[in-house]
Design a protein around this motif. Structure first.
Motif, PDB file in Angstrom:
ATOM      1  N   ALA B  93      91.382 -27.429  60.024  1.00  0.00           N
ATOM      2  CA  ALA B  93      91.898 -26.066  59.906  1.00  0.00           C
ATOM      3  C   ALA B  93      91.076 -25.159  60.808  1.00  0.00           C
ATOM      4  N   SER B  94      91.665 -24.046  61.185  1.00  0.00           N
ATOM      5  CA  SER B  94      90.913 -23.075  61.984  1.00  0.00           C
ATOM      6  C   SER B  94      91.215 -21.666  61.502  1.00  0.00           C
ATOM      7  N   SER B  95      90.310 -20.775  61.801  1.00  0.00           N
ATOM      8  CA  SER B  95      90.521 -19.380  61.446  1.00  0.00           C
ATOM      9  C   SER B  95      89.764 -18.507  62.445  1.00  0.00           C
ATOM     10  N   PRO B  96      90.237 -17.276  62.611  1.00  0.00           N
ATOM     11  CA  PRO B  96      89.447 -16.333  63.399  1.00  0.00           C
ATOM     12  C   PRO B  96      88.298 -15.821  62.539  1.00  0.00           C
ATOM     13  N   PRO B  97      87.321 -15.175  63.134  1.00  0.00           N
ATOM     14  CA  PRO B  97      86.215 -14.647  62.331  1.00  0.00           C
ATOM     15  C   PRO B  97      86.689 -13.566  61.363  1.00  0.00           C
ATOM     16  N   GLY B  98      86.032 -13.483  60.207  1.00  0.00           N
ATOM     17  CA  GLY B  98      86.264 -12.376  59.293  1.00  0.00           C
ATOM     18  C   GLY B  98      87.543 -12.447  58.486  1.00  0.00           C
ATOM     19  N   THR B  99      88.103 -13.646  58.317  1.00  0.00           N
ATOM     20  CA  THR B  99      89.325 -13.769  57.540  1.00  0.00           C
ATOM     21  C   THR B  99      89.230 -14.978  56.629  1.00  0.00           C
TER      22      THR B  99
END
Lengths: 111, 113
Positions: B93-99
């Motif tokens: 999985a991946s996510s942008p910072p701060g979420t």
């Protein structure tokens, strides 16, 4: 127990409401999530609820949270054939980024 | 914007071989997570990486497993000397910072024979 638990299967008639239940383990979980996985696809985030909320509604989806019983449910109104999928309940454990998932509930929508 | 891409989708390895699983995060996502799903169980957290850094590997088995997320290229989950018990679906999985919203790939199904 140590695992997030959810029933494995649910069959529902098209047009009816579906309710998927889940019990989680960590009373300090900040966020609780529902993910959907269609055949051959990755997990798609459907919705999540912050632990200080009791309910969250988003179009056909309603999430109910009972912190006392550590019980989370997802209600899908007017269930359609496209809602057939595996639904995973997840809780954040210790950190917002670390999730613990249930084994998934396979929802089958019949005509 | 393509989703999280994992390859291969299916991987068969003999006991004792090495398995390399690749994950390309969504564009703009600098945080990568690996999860493992054993048969009839939920996904279990393994490791959280940012570019060139392992942030949390508390879910990784102590031996034979390693993960990296280099400055360039995909994240790699490497399993050395595979055993039958490593057979599972491995999700990235991946996510942008701060979420808190993580986006998952389709998974790699590893079968050890």
């Amino acid at each position: 127990g140590e695992d997030v638990e959810q029933s494995l299967f649910l069959s529902v008639r098209e047009g009816d409401s579906s309710v998927i239940n889940c019990t989680y383990t960590d009373s300090s979980s900040t966020y609780l999530y529902w993910y959907k996985q269609e055949p051959g696809a990755g997990l798609q985030l459907l919705t999540y609820i912050f632990s200080n909320m009791d309910m969250k509604q988003d179009q056909r989806l309603t999430v109910l949270l009972n912190k006392k019983d550590k019980h989370l449910s997802l209600r899908i109104a007017d269930t359609q054939t496209g809602d057939s999928a595996i639904y995973f309940c997840a809780e954040s454990i210790g950190s917002d980024y670390k999730l613990s998932f249930g084994a998934g509930t396979t929802v089958t929508v019949r005509a | 914007n393509a989703g999280v891409m994992q390859n291969p989708r299916h991987l068969v390895r003999r006991r004792g071989q090495e398995a390399r699983l690749r994950c390309s995060p969504m564009k703009g996502h600098s945080h990568v997570y690996w999860y493992r799903q054993l048969p009839e169980e939920g996904l279990k957290f393994m490791v959280y990486l940012q570019k060139e850094n392992i942030i949390d590997e508390s879910g990784m088995p102590k031996e034979r497993f390693s993960a990296e997320f280099p400055k360039e290229g995909p994240s790699i989950l490497r399993i050395q000397q595979v055993v039958r018990g490593d057979s599972a679906a491995y999700f990235c999985a991946s996510s942008p910072p701060g979420t808190v919203e993580a986006f998952f790939g389709q998974g790699t199904r590893l079968t050890v024979v």
